[in-house]
Design a protein around this motif. Sequence first.
Motif, mmCIF file in Angstrom:
data_model
loop_
_atom_site.group_PDB
_atom_site.id
_atom_site.type_symbol
_atom_site.label_atom_id
_atom_site.label_comp_id
_atom_site.label_asym_id
_atom_site.label_seq_id
_atom_site.Cartn_x
_atom_site.Cartn_y
_atom_site.Cartn_z
ATOM 1 N N GLU A 181 0.824 -1.208 0.000
ATOM 2 C CA GLU A 181 0.000 0.000 0.000
ATOM 3 C C GLU A 181 0.859 1.259 0.000
ATOM 4 N N ARG A 182 1.945 1.199 0.735
ATOM 5 C CA ARG A 182 2.845 2.360 0.802
ATOM 6 C C ARG A 182 3.479 2.635 -0.555
ATOM 7 N N PHE A 183 3.972 1.588 -1.204
ATOM 8 C CA PHE A 183 4.677 1.790 -2.467
ATOM 9 C C PHE A 183 3.717 1.941 -3.646
ATOM 10 N N LYS A 184 2.507 1.425 -3.515
ATOM 11 C CA LYS A 184 1.476 1.693 -4.519
ATOM 12 C C LYS A 184 1.118 3.174 -4.523
ATOM 13 N N ALA A 185 0.935 3.738 -3.328
ATOM 14 C CA ALA A 185 0.630 5.166 -3.233
ATOM 15 C C ALA A 185 1.778 6.006 -3.778
ATOM 16 N N TRP A 186 3.008 5.574 -3.523
ATOM 17 C CA TRP A 186 4.172 6.304 -4.020
ATOM 18 C C TRP A 186 4.205 6.250 -5.547
ATOM 19 N N ASP A 188 1.587 5.979 -7.526
ATOM 20 C CA ASP A 188 0.532 6.863 -8.015
ATOM 21 C C ASP A 188 0.996 8.317 -8.022
ATOM 22 N N GLU A 189 1.776 8.684 -7.032
ATOM 23 C CA GLU A 189 2.307 10.047 -6.964
ATOM 24 C C GLU A 189 3.443 10.255 -7.961
ATOM 25 N N TYR A 190 4.338 9.265 -8.047
ATOM 26 C CA TYR A 190 5.538 9.430 -8.867
ATOM 27 C C TYR A 190 5.222 9.368 -10.363
ATOM 28 N N PHE A 191 4.389 8.413 -10.785
ATOM 29 C CA PHE A 191 4.092 8.249 -12.205
ATOM 30 C C PHE A 191 2.896 9.102 -12.624
ATOM 31 N N TYR A 192 2.935 10.342 -12.210
ATOM 32 C CA TYR A 192 1.870 11.293 -12.529
ATOM 33 C C TYR A 192 2.465 12.392 -13.403
ATOM 34 N N ILE A 193 1.688 12.839 -14.384
ATOM 35 C CA ILE A 193 2.165 13.848 -15.331
ATOM 36 C C ILE A 193 1.456 15.166 -14.997
ATOM 37 N N PRO A 194 2.091 16.032 -14.224
ATOM 38 C CA PRO A 194 1.400 17.238 -13.766
ATOM 39 C C PRO A 194 0.871 18.119 -14.893
ATOM 40 N N HIS A 195 1.651 18.288 -15.961
ATOM 41 C CA HIS A 195 1.207 19.208 -17.008
ATOM 42 C C HIS A 195 0.053 18.643 -17.835
ATOM 43 N N ARG A 196 -0.248 17.336 -17.669
ATOM 44 C CA ARG A 196 -1.416 16.731 -18.317
ATOM 45 C C ARG A 196 -2.533 16.416 -17.316
ATOM 46 N N ASN A 197 -2.237 16.621 -16.042
ATOM 47 C CA ASN A 197 -3.219 16.346 -14.978
ATOM 48 C C ASN A 197 -3.752 14.923 -15.053
ATOM 49 N N VAL A 202 -1.781 2.762 -15.123
ATOM 50 C CA VAL A 202 -2.659 2.292 -14.042
ATOM 51 C C VAL A 202 -1.860 1.937 -12.793
ATOM 52 N N GLY A 203 -0.640 2.420 -12.723
ATOM 53 C CA GLY A 203 0.145 2.294 -11.511
ATOM 54 C C GLY A 203 0.829 0.954 -11.337
ATOM 55 N N GLY A 204 1.306 0.774 -10.143
ATOM 56 C CA GLY A 204 2.085 -0.392 -9.766
ATOM 57 C C GLY A 204 2.676 -0.104 -8.405
ATOM 58 N N ILE A 205 3.987 -0.287 -8.267
ATOM 59 C CA ILE A 205 4.670 0.117 -7.037
ATOM 60 C C ILE A 205 5.925 0.891 -7.403
ATOM 61 N N PHE A 206 6.350 1.765 -6.499
ATOM 62 C CA PHE A 206 7.587 2.527 -6.665
ATOM 63 C C PHE A 206 8.162 2.764 -5.277
ATOM 64 N N TYR A 207 9.466 2.575 -5.141
ATOM 65 C CA TYR A 207 10.134 2.894 -3.883
ATOM 66 C C TYR A 207 11.536 3.391 -4.194
#
Length: 295
Positions: A181-186, A188-197, A202-207
């Motif tokens: 859950e911790r790395f899934k949330a990370w 979702d935050e990390y693989f986000y494209i701010p200039h495209r909103n 569909v995510g995964g995990i990142f640490y």
Amino acid sequence: MNLHDERARAAAWFRELRDRIVAAFEALEDSQQTGPFADQTPGRFEVSETRRRSDDGSDAGGGLMSVMRGGRVFEKVGVNVSTVHGTLAPRAQAAMAARRDLPGLAEDPRFWASGISLVAHMQNPHTPAVHMNTRMFWTPQGWWFGGGADLNPCIEYADDTAAFHAALKAGCDPHDPDYYERFKAWADEYFYIPHRNRARGVGGIFYDDLCTGDWEADFAFTRSVGSAFLPAFLPVTETRRDTPWTEADKDAQLVHRGLYAEYNLVYDRGTKFGLETGHDANAVLMSLPPLAKWV
């Protein structure tokens, strides 16, 4: 904090995982007997050595770049491993210091890094693109691990997303019940494209910066993440690789690849680090798709 033997073990593991994935992907190419690309020769990886040069021109490590183009299943896939060393430039030092407490980094900016990085772009637009990497980083001030995997479909299927995440969760849970859950949330935050909103997939995990103080435990978790990749990705690919597609589906895939390229060139830490530390540019930019479209 030398960790000489541990660094060698980590580098050997990343190479072993690379060999396993390359073999599995070539076997997937051999097994593809239907569809518009079935009559062509199964795809094979072209392998080349990569080298990093330090500022004074001396050898600073390298690795293997393995790229398959125009296969039956994969339109382009790269699986890279590298082990590099040298000194961090001031910009890279600042980026490291912003994320970790590393007193003395400016006085002794030596580093060592090893890892595997994979990006696959598929022929069939119903089959999702995917990214995976795991790595170990060392400086005289400390060590840490990082990595993860995320799925990038242009045409989303809820079952595929659920299966991919379930396999990653199965890799996380034996090590810490909170990791998934911790790395899934990370992710979702990390693989986000701010200039495209929007998210790039569909995510995964990142640490990143994982250092519990127990090197063996953190290395075991990183191996588990790497080992979870094929069970997470291969079933999804085998499910979707024969799905009929239209020109509209292919167009959607090319547009989605444009988003992927934007993210990797603007935001991705690995891209920035590789280019800033003088690694082979072709290897660093291996993640870019063979074709993309902007509208």
